[in-house]
Design a protein around this motif. Structure first.
Motif, mmCIF file in Angstrom:
data_model
loop_
_atom_site.group_PDB
_atom_site.id
_atom_site.type_symbol
_atom_site.label_atom_id
_atom_site.label_comp_id
_atom_site.label_asym_id
_atom_site.label_seq_id
_atom_site.Cartn_x
_atom_site.Cartn_y
_atom_site.Cartn_z
ATOM 1 N N LEU A 44 0.324 3.595 -1.225
ATOM 2 C CA LEU A 44 -0.219 4.795 -2.396
ATOM 3 C C LEU A 44 -1.471 3.951 -3.298
ATOM 4 C CD1 LEU A 44 -0.329 7.489 -4.053
ATOM 5 C CD2 LEU A 44 1.737 6.218 -6.089
ATOM 6 N N TYR A 45 -1.270 3.189 -3.514
ATOM 7 C CA TYR A 45 -2.641 2.002 -4.103
ATOM 8 C C TYR A 45 -3.657 1.863 -3.460
ATOM 9 C CZ TYR A 45 -5.300 -1.577 -6.300
ATOM 10 O OH TYR A 45 -6.379 -2.077 -6.965
ATOM 11 N N VAL A 46 -3.234 1.709 -2.333
ATOM 12 C CA VAL A 46 -4.677 1.452 -1.063
ATOM 13 C C VAL A 46 -5.554 2.596 -1.199
ATOM 14 C CG1 VAL A 46 -5.582 1.229 0.968
ATOM 15 C CG2 VAL A 46 -4.027 -0.814 -0.183
ATOM 16 N N ALA A 47 -4.280 3.902 -0.982
ATOM 17 C CA ALA A 47 -5.393 5.406 -0.256
ATOM 18 C C ALA A 47 -5.841 5.728 -1.562
ATOM 19 C CB ALA A 47 -4.003 6.151 -0.490
ATOM 20 N N ARG A 48 -5.206 5.450 -2.773
ATOM 21 C CA ARG A 48 -6.354 5.673 -3.976
ATOM 22 C C ARG A 48 -7.349 5.415 -4.254
ATOM 23 N NH1 ARG A 48 -1.698 6.060 -9.520
ATOM 24 N NH2 ARG A 48 -0.831 8.012 -8.742
ATOM 25 N N GLN A 57 -8.344 -4.929 7.351
ATOM 26 C CA GLN A 57 -9.014 -4.850 6.381
ATOM 27 C C GLN A 57 -9.645 -4.004 5.343
ATOM 28 O OE1 GLN A 57 -10.471 -8.018 7.771
ATOM 29 N NE2 GLN A 57 -8.747 -7.420 9.193
ATOM 30 N N GLN A 58 -8.640 -3.279 4.688
ATOM 31 C CA GLN A 58 -8.993 -2.420 3.932
ATOM 32 C C GLN A 58 -7.833 -2.430 3.213
ATOM 33 O OE1 GLN A 58 -11.011 1.296 4.277
ATOM 34 N NE2 GLN A 58 -11.480 1.186 6.475
ATOM 35 N N VAL A 59 -7.048 -2.857 3.761
ATOM 36 C CA VAL A 59 -5.107 -3.477 3.156
ATOM 37 C C VAL A 59 -5.698 -4.900 2.143
ATOM 38 C CG1 VAL A 59 -2.749 -3.018 2.833
ATOM 39 C CG2 VAL A 59 -4.059 -1.389 4.041
ATOM 40 N N LEU A 60 -5.343 -5.890 2.613
ATOM 41 C CA LEU A 60 -4.958 -7.483 2.703
ATOM 42 C C LEU A 60 -5.980 -7.407 1.807
ATOM 43 C CD1 LEU A 60 -4.381 -8.587 6.276
ATOM 44 C CD2 LEU A 60 -3.136 -7.196 4.647
ATOM 45 N N TYR A 106 1.979 -5.028 8.415
ATOM 46 C CA TYR A 106 1.133 -6.305 8.437
ATOM 47 C C TYR A 106 2.222 -7.414 7.692
ATOM 48 C CZ TYR A 106 -2.174 -2.448 8.712
ATOM 49 O OH TYR A 106 -3.055 -1.082 8.827
ATOM 50 N N PRO A 107 2.230 -8.258 8.288
ATOM 51 C CA PRO A 107 2.538 -9.596 7.927
ATOM 52 C C PRO A 107 2.554 -10.202 6.821
ATOM 53 C CG PRO A 107 2.257 -9.771 10.041
ATOM 54 C CD PRO A 107 1.182 -8.988 9.868
ATOM 55 N N ALA A 108 1.426 -9.946 6.482
ATOM 56 C CA ALA A 108 0.892 -10.247 5.160
ATOM 57 C C ALA A 108 0.917 -9.696 3.970
ATOM 58 C CB ALA A 108 -1.064 -10.568 5.225
#
Length: 226
Positions: A44-48, A57-60, A106-108
């Motif tokens: 949710l945070y990433v999408a917001r 590359q847009q998450v980590l 994602y492992p990270a």
């Protein structure tokens, strides 16, 4: 002082893990930890923030700025906070299920959240549900359960859950979405959905909620000596 006890409940999406784990925790006096809600909050945070959860590359790079925490109300229920905002209801939107499946691959991301989850088990009697609790997060859990149900039954349950909210639902579409998520969750490289070798399989396809809960209570009493 006796060691804290832990129950790991894994299984596919829509099998009733959260509902049953929550009820079992209340019955046993354990702390309920919904790990899926944690991943939903990350998604949710990433999408917001305008990010694509399907692109690492847009998450980590956003993980260090993530202000995520768990709280428990007087009722013992888990609430997810995002920068102080209670997003417990927001993360239950159907779209967020896809975000959660993507970021949890994602492992990270999994490594980032692992210590938070394990620390709860070190300091409380816990029931934790997710996809890899018995295999990765709590491999030494006192009881491991693999909770499942047929794709068709899980789709019917999801429709019954969405209809009272006024959502437009199509059984065939939801069934296809669940089947696709099952495939994605079980074929990802990082902590794929699978049954721990020593887990007890509980198939709830032909059980209602009370019958399913009774089966879990019986297991817990037998294995944990409650």
């Amino acid at each position: 002082m006796r060691p804290f006890r832990s129950i790991a409940i894994d299984g596919p999406s829509g099998a009733g893990k959260s509902t049953l784990a929550k009820a079992l925790a209340a019955r046993l006096g354990f702390l309920y930890v919904d790990t899926g809600a944690i991943y939903r909050t990350v998604g949710l945070y990433v999408a917001r923030q305008g990010g694509d959860c399907g692109d690492p590359q847009q998450v980590l790079p956003r993980l260090p700025e993530l202000q995520l925490s768990l709280t428990y109300g007087a009722d013992g229920l888990q609430h997810m906070l995002l920068a102080g905002e209670d997003v417990t209801q927001a993360i239950r939107e159907n779209q967020v299920s896809r975000y959660a499946s993507q970021v949890s691959a994602y492992p990270a991301v999994r490594a980032f959240l692992l210590e938070m989850q394990r620390n709860l088990a070190r300091t409380h009697d816990v029931i934790m549900d997710g996809r890899d609790i018995g295999t990765v997060v709590l491999p030494q859990a006192d009881l491991k359960i693999f909770l499942t149900a047929s794709v068709e039954e899980r789709a019917r349950r999801r429709c019954r859950e969405l209809q009272p909210r006024g959502a437009q639902v199509d059984l065939a579409t939801i069934q296809a979405e669940i089947a696709q998520r099952d495939y994605a969750d079980s074929h990802r490289s990082a902590a794929p959905l699978r049954k721990a070798a020593d887990a007890v399989v509980v198939d709830t396809s032909q059980m209602d909620r009370e019958e399913s809960l009774a089966a879990l209570i019986t297991l817990a009493k037998e294995r944990l000596g409650l």
